[in-house]
Design a protein around this motif. Sequence first.
Motif, PDB file in Angstrom:
ATOM      1  N   ALA A 152     -19.959  -0.164 -13.833  1.00  0.00           N
ATOM      2  CA  ALA A 152     -19.102   0.589 -14.751  1.00  0.00           C
ATOM      3  C   ALA A 152     -18.939   2.048 -14.345  1.00  0.00           C
ATOM      4  N   ASP A 153     -19.724   2.516 -13.377  1.00  0.00           N
ATOM      5  CA  ASP A 153     -19.694   3.922 -12.992  1.00  0.00           C
ATOM      6  C   ASP A 153     -18.326   4.310 -12.421  1.00  0.00           C
ATOM      7  N   GLY A 154     -17.812   5.443 -12.885  1.00  0.00           N
ATOM      8  CA  GLY A 154     -16.483   5.884 -12.473  1.00  0.00           C
ATOM      9  C   GLY A 154     -16.382   6.279 -11.015  1.00  0.00           C
ATOM     10  N   VAL A 155     -17.445   6.869 -10.453  1.00  0.00           N
ATOM     11  CA  VAL A 155     -17.424   7.264  -9.047  1.00  0.00           C
ATOM     12  C   VAL A 155     -17.345   6.036  -8.152  1.00  0.00           C
ATOM     13  N   LEU A 156     -18.147   5.024  -8.436  1.00  0.00           N
ATOM     14  CA  LEU A 156     -18.169   3.820  -7.619  1.00  0.00           C
ATOM     15  C   LEU A 156     -16.858   3.032  -7.744  1.00  0.00           C
ATOM     16  N   ARG A 157     -16.205   3.134  -8.884  1.00  0.00           N
ATOM     17  CA  ARG A 157     -14.950   2.394  -9.100  1.00  0.00           C
ATOM     18  C   ARG A 157     -13.714   3.207  -8.720  1.00  0.00           C
ATOM     19  N   TRP A 158     -13.902   4.449  -8.309  1.00  0.00           N
ATOM     20  CA  TRP A 158     -12.794   5.382  -8.118  1.00  0.00           C
ATOM     21  C   TRP A 158     -11.771   4.901  -7.091  1.00  0.00           C
ATOM     22  N   LEU A 159     -12.231   4.259  -6.019  1.00  0.00           N
ATOM     23  CA  LEU A 159     -11.294   3.840  -4.969  1.00  0.00           C
ATOM     24  C   LEU A 159     -10.317   2.777  -5.445  1.00  0.00           C
ATOM     25  N   GLY A 160     -10.633   2.142  -6.556  1.00  0.00           N
ATOM     26  CA  GLY A 160      -9.712   1.137  -7.085  1.00  0.00           C
ATOM     27  C   GLY A 160      -8.660   1.704  -8.019  1.00  0.00           C
ATOM     28  N   THR A 161      -8.705   3.027  -8.264  1.00  0.00           N
ATOM     29  CA  THR A 161      -7.726   3.662  -9.149  1.00  0.00           C
ATOM     30  C   THR A 161      -6.327   3.537  -8.562  1.00  0.00           C
ATOM     31  N   ARG A 162      -5.413   3.077  -9.379  1.00  0.00           N
ATOM     32  CA  ARG A 162      -4.045   2.818  -8.899  1.00  0.00           C
ATOM     33  C   ARG A 162      -3.104   3.941  -9.318  1.00  0.00           C
ATOM     34  N   ARG A 163      -2.256   4.322  -8.387  1.00  0.00           N
ATOM     35  CA  ARG A 163      -1.193   5.287  -8.635  1.00  0.00           C
ATOM     36  C   ARG A 163       0.110   4.711  -8.116  1.00  0.00           C
ATOM     37  N   TYR A 164       1.229   5.363  -8.456  1.00  0.00           N
ATOM     38  CA  TYR A 164       2.533   4.844  -8.053  1.00  0.00           C
ATOM     39  C   TYR A 164       3.316   5.902  -7.282  1.00  0.00           C
ATOM     40  N   LEU A 165       3.708   5.556  -6.066  1.00  0.00           N
ATOM     41  CA  LEU A 165       4.537   6.439  -5.257  1.00  0.00           C
ATOM     42  C   LEU A 165       5.999   6.236  -5.608  1.00  0.00           C
ATOM     43  N   PHE A 166       6.727   7.330  -5.707  1.00  0.00           N
ATOM     44  CA  PHE A 166       8.163   7.279  -5.974  1.00  0.00           C
ATOM     45  C   PHE A 166       8.465   6.469  -7.237  1.00  0.00           C
ATOM     46  N   GLY A 167       7.485   6.416  -8.144  1.00  0.00           N
ATOM     47  CA  GLY A 167       7.701   5.760  -9.420  1.00  0.00           C
ATOM     48  C   GLY A 167       7.586   4.257  -9.416  1.00  0.00           C
ATOM     49  N   GLY A 168       7.366   3.629  -8.233  1.00  0.00           N
ATOM     50  CA  GLY A 168       7.349   2.166  -8.250  1.00  0.00           C
ATOM     51  C   GLY A 168       6.476   1.487  -7.217  1.00  0.00           C
ATOM     52  N   ILE A 169       5.984   2.225  -6.219  1.00  0.00           N
ATOM     53  CA  ILE A 169       5.180   1.601  -5.171  1.00  0.00           C
ATOM     54  C   ILE A 169       3.706   1.789  -5.509  1.00  0.00           C
ATOM     55  N   PRO A 170       3.010   0.708  -5.872  1.00  0.00           N
ATOM     56  CA  PRO A 170       1.598   0.839  -6.279  1.00  0.00           C
ATOM     57  C   PRO A 170       0.675   1.022  -5.082  1.00  0.00           C
ATOM     58  N   ILE A 171      -0.172   2.049  -5.157  1.00  0.00           N
ATOM     59  CA  ILE A 171      -1.189   2.275  -4.122  1.00  0.00           C
ATOM     60  C   ILE A 171      -2.499   2.640  -4.822  1.00  0.00           C
ATOM     61  N   THR A 172      -3.600   2.556  -4.088  1.00  0.00           N
ATOM     62  CA  THR A 172      -4.897   2.962  -4.625  1.00  0.00           C
ATOM     63  C   THR A 172      -5.493   4.047  -3.730  1.00  0.00           C
ATOM     64  N   TYR A 173      -6.495   4.745  -4.270  1.00  0.00           N
ATOM     65  CA  TYR A 173      -7.182   5.747  -3.459  1.00  0.00           C
ATOM     66  C   TYR A 173      -7.878   5.074  -2.270  1.00  0.00           C
TER      67      TYR A 173
END
Length: 323
Positions: A152-173
């Motif tokens: 459950a630790d946020g640091v260990l799970r951080w690389l799985g955080t998803r963001r969206y490029l140009f409003g539609g392309i999903p990527i993770t850290y």
Amino acid sequence: MTTITRDRASVGEFLLRAPAVGPALALVAAIIVFSLSTTTFLDLDNLSLVVEQSLVVGTLALGQTLIILTAGIDLSNASAMVVATLIMAKLAGSGGIVALLVGVLVTVAIGAVIGSLVTRIKLPAFIVTLGVFTMLTASAKLLAGGQAIPVADGVLRWLGTRRYLFGGIPITYGMTLALLMYLVIWYALTKTAWGKHVYAVGNAPESARLSGIKVNRTILSVYVVAGFIFGIAAWQAIGRVPNADPNAFQLGNLDSITAVVLGGTSLFGGRGSVLGTLFGALVVAVLRSGLTQMGVDALYQDVATGALLVVAVIVDRVVRRKA
């Protein structure tokens, strides 16, 4: 006949100079085949998922590339990574950063031990890593008690955080970190003296020694750097699935070797590139994703992956002979 022989030789020489071309073409061909065979393969979400699925194997393959370039091999990389995920999960209560550092240090230490046995005692890398693989696989199950450990630790799970490029392309850290790691290793192999030494040792260790290169030190450094990369792969694995499972990635070592060989890196050492490995890892992920969408059983997917590895090795041997 002479013209045909010369043409074949020139093709072989070209592939030797540009080993990433073959896997790039294979990746394009696989994407075309599966896009025509299924209706959802080219969806942005699916393509993003394919890249996510290639992250862990791709990171393992990055470290494996360094080792294979020196004509070595590591059958224990995935099991070392799994042990690191379990250690991180168990230490998460002490803080994510502490757990992460300890997990990475464990894989670095494993790499140092393997490298020392290979360089100091002159044991074959295959035998050493096979033994370490067996020990680590059992250790993982003992460490976890046969049960998966949620994280459950946020640091260990951080690389799985998803963001969206140009409003539609999903990527993770995790994708960004993997790309940065590939760039760093590419630079180290192509622009530094250390990288030149790695290729020289894999190509002709005795000649490298006579030219003043410290062969044992170079090989040991490769196993240590690879161990660090395997620790990052453990972080990638937790980020993607916040669960440390002792039974996970049972074929991770073979998948990483497949990605490296598909990427044009020779099992005999001295030739290859991280760009080719990146393409190779994507080919493995595309193959599994495409076959899954076509309804092919997972066991048959393993058969196809194994066959692909054999074909890649045959191609490597033929290319070397032609050149």
